[in-house]
Write a protein that holds these residues in place. Sequence first.
Motif, PDB file in Angstrom:
ATOM      1  N   PRO A  61       0.827  -1.172  -0.056  1.00  0.00           N
ATOM      2  CA  PRO A  61       0.164  -0.217  -0.095  1.00  0.00           C
ATOM      3  C   PRO A  61       0.739   1.234   0.102  1.00  0.00           C
ATOM      4  N   CYS A  62       0.483   2.149  -0.747  1.00  0.00           N
ATOM      5  CA  CYS A  62       1.350   3.460  -0.735  1.00  0.00           C
ATOM      6  C   CYS A  62       0.555   4.860  -0.807  1.00  0.00           C
TER       7      CYS A  62
ATOM      8  N   TYR B  96      -4.436   7.614  -1.310  1.00  0.00           N
ATOM      9  CA  TYR B  96      -4.066   6.285  -0.681  1.00  0.00           C
ATOM     10  C   TYR B  96      -4.176   5.500  -1.788  1.00  0.00           C
ATOM     11  N   TYR B  97      -3.545   4.248  -2.086  1.00  0.00           N
ATOM     12  CA  TYR B  97      -3.682   3.065  -2.908  1.00  0.00           C
ATOM     13  C   TYR B  97      -3.393   2.096  -2.087  1.00  0.00           C
ATOM     14  N   ASP B  98      -4.314   1.161  -2.102  1.00  0.00           N
ATOM     15  CA  ASP B  98      -4.421  -0.014  -1.501  1.00  0.00           C
ATOM     16  C   ASP B  98      -3.486  -0.884  -2.165  1.00  0.00           C
ATOM     17  N   VAL B  99      -3.522  -2.302  -1.453  1.00  0.00           N
ATOM     18  CA  VAL B  99      -2.737  -3.178  -2.309  1.00  0.00           C
ATOM     19  C   VAL B  99      -3.466  -3.895  -3.433  1.00  0.00           C
ATOM     20  N   ASN B 100      -4.712  -3.928  -3.299  1.00  0.00           N
ATOM     21  CA  ASN B 100      -5.696  -4.285  -4.419  1.00  0.00           C
ATOM     22  C   ASN B 100      -6.463  -3.396  -4.892  1.00  0.00           C
ATOM     23  N   ILE B 101      -6.325  -3.068  -6.225  1.00  0.00           N
ATOM     24  CA  ILE B 101      -7.431  -1.981  -6.793  1.00  0.00           C
ATOM     25  C   ILE B 101      -8.182  -2.667  -7.982  1.00  0.00           C
ATOM     26  N   THR B 102      -9.476  -2.350  -7.902  1.00  0.00           N
ATOM     27  CA  THR B 102     -10.218  -3.121  -8.769  1.00  0.00           C
ATOM     28  C   THR B 102     -11.164  -2.062  -9.325  1.00  0.00           C
ATOM     29  N   GLY B 103     -11.688  -2.350 -10.413  1.00  0.00           N
ATOM     30  CA  GLY B 103     -12.614  -1.516 -11.118  1.00  0.00           C
ATOM     31  C   GLY B 103     -13.252  -1.998 -12.517  1.00  0.00           C
ATOM     32  N   THR B 104     -13.786  -1.071 -13.249  1.00  0.00           N
ATOM     33  CA  THR B 104     -14.294  -1.282 -14.648  1.00  0.00           C
ATOM     34  C   THR B 104     -13.678  -0.287 -15.752  1.00  0.00           C
ATOM     35  N   LEU B 105     -12.962  -0.899 -16.506  1.00  0.00           N
ATOM     36  CA  LEU B 105     -12.139   0.116 -17.352  1.00  0.00           C
ATOM     37  C   LEU B 105     -13.159   0.244 -18.718  1.00  0.00           C
ATOM     38  N   ARG B 106     -13.572   1.609 -19.025  1.00  0.00           N
ATOM     39  CA  ARG B 106     -14.156   1.738 -20.451  1.00  0.00           C
ATOM     40  C   ARG B 106     -13.560   3.113 -20.931  1.00  0.00           C
ATOM     41  N   TYR B 107     -13.798   3.180 -22.296  1.00  0.00           N
ATOM     42  CA  TYR B 107     -13.127   4.341 -22.781  1.00  0.00           C
ATOM     43  C   TYR B 107     -13.589   5.666 -22.137  1.00  0.00           C
ATOM     44  N   GLY B 108     -12.500   6.349 -21.706  1.00  0.00           N
ATOM     45  CA  GLY B 108     -12.772   7.453 -20.966  1.00  0.00           C
ATOM     46  C   GLY B 108     -13.247   7.617 -19.527  1.00  0.00           C
ATOM     47  N   SER B 109     -13.189   6.287 -18.931  1.00  0.00           N
ATOM     48  CA  SER B 109     -13.602   6.244 -17.521  1.00  0.00           C
ATOM     49  C   SER B 109     -13.274   5.127 -17.034  1.00  0.00           C
ATOM     50  N   ILE B 110     -13.085   4.960 -15.499  1.00  0.00           N
ATOM     51  CA  ILE B 110     -12.924   3.894 -14.633  1.00  0.00           C
ATOM     52  C   ILE B 110     -14.077   4.015 -13.624  1.00  0.00           C
ATOM     53  N   THR B 111     -15.092   2.853 -13.700  1.00  0.00           N
ATOM     54  CA  THR B 111     -16.147   2.687 -12.884  1.00  0.00           C
ATOM     55  C   THR B 111     -16.041   1.701 -11.655  1.00  0.00           C
ATOM     56  N   ASP B 112     -16.981   1.637 -10.597  1.00  0.00           N
ATOM     57  CA  ASP B 112     -16.802   0.601  -9.831  1.00  0.00           C
ATOM     58  C   ASP B 112     -15.443   0.530  -9.214  1.00  0.00           C
TER      59      ASP B 112
END
Length: 193
Positions: free
Chosen positions: A89-90, A99-115
């Motif tokens: 983590p950093c 703050y960035y956790d060790v695990n980062i998740t989401g949904t990548l679409r053109y122009g955005s990151i959601t969830d």
Amino acid sequence: MQRERERERQKRIIVVVAMKHRCFVSTFLSFFLLYRLGYRPATALPANGTGVHELLPKFGLPRGLLPQGVKSFSFSETDGRFLVLLEQPCYVEYEYLVYYDVNITGTLRYGSITDLKGIQVRKFFIWLDIDEIKVDLPPSDCIYFQVGIITKRLDVAQFANPRSCREGGCTWWDSVSFELPEPVMEEAMLITE
């Protein structure tokens, strides 16, 4: 007496075998159903130059949204889901401390990151989850961070390159402590007429 013990032992063995068989069958059925419904496991991108920092610009996002120190990265081309594993983590200082956790998740679409899960920003003394990141289409100088119902617009230039992590989020202000004085025990006053 010995026959009863032997029967009990056999019953326990049958129950254990049946439970193991049931687990196998349910696991097999689960994988079969997931496969039939079209689920395909995420494909890991190779570390030889094609990583998360190279993938972000292909989706119209700046390379520096995620810090240096990415240990591994997986991305599902079918639904855009991704998982980033950091070495640790950093914290990274942009306009705000992030703050960035060790695990980062989401949904990548053109122009955005959601969830988005695993990234927080400090506003005043409170850490808030960043839920979504968007850029203007066509590209402009702005990037938008959704924190709950609040959207914050920042200059995209500060996310041009991945920044190095630092351990701990302490700044000089975090080390300042405030002490309240000890409570004074007051004597109850006797009210007379």
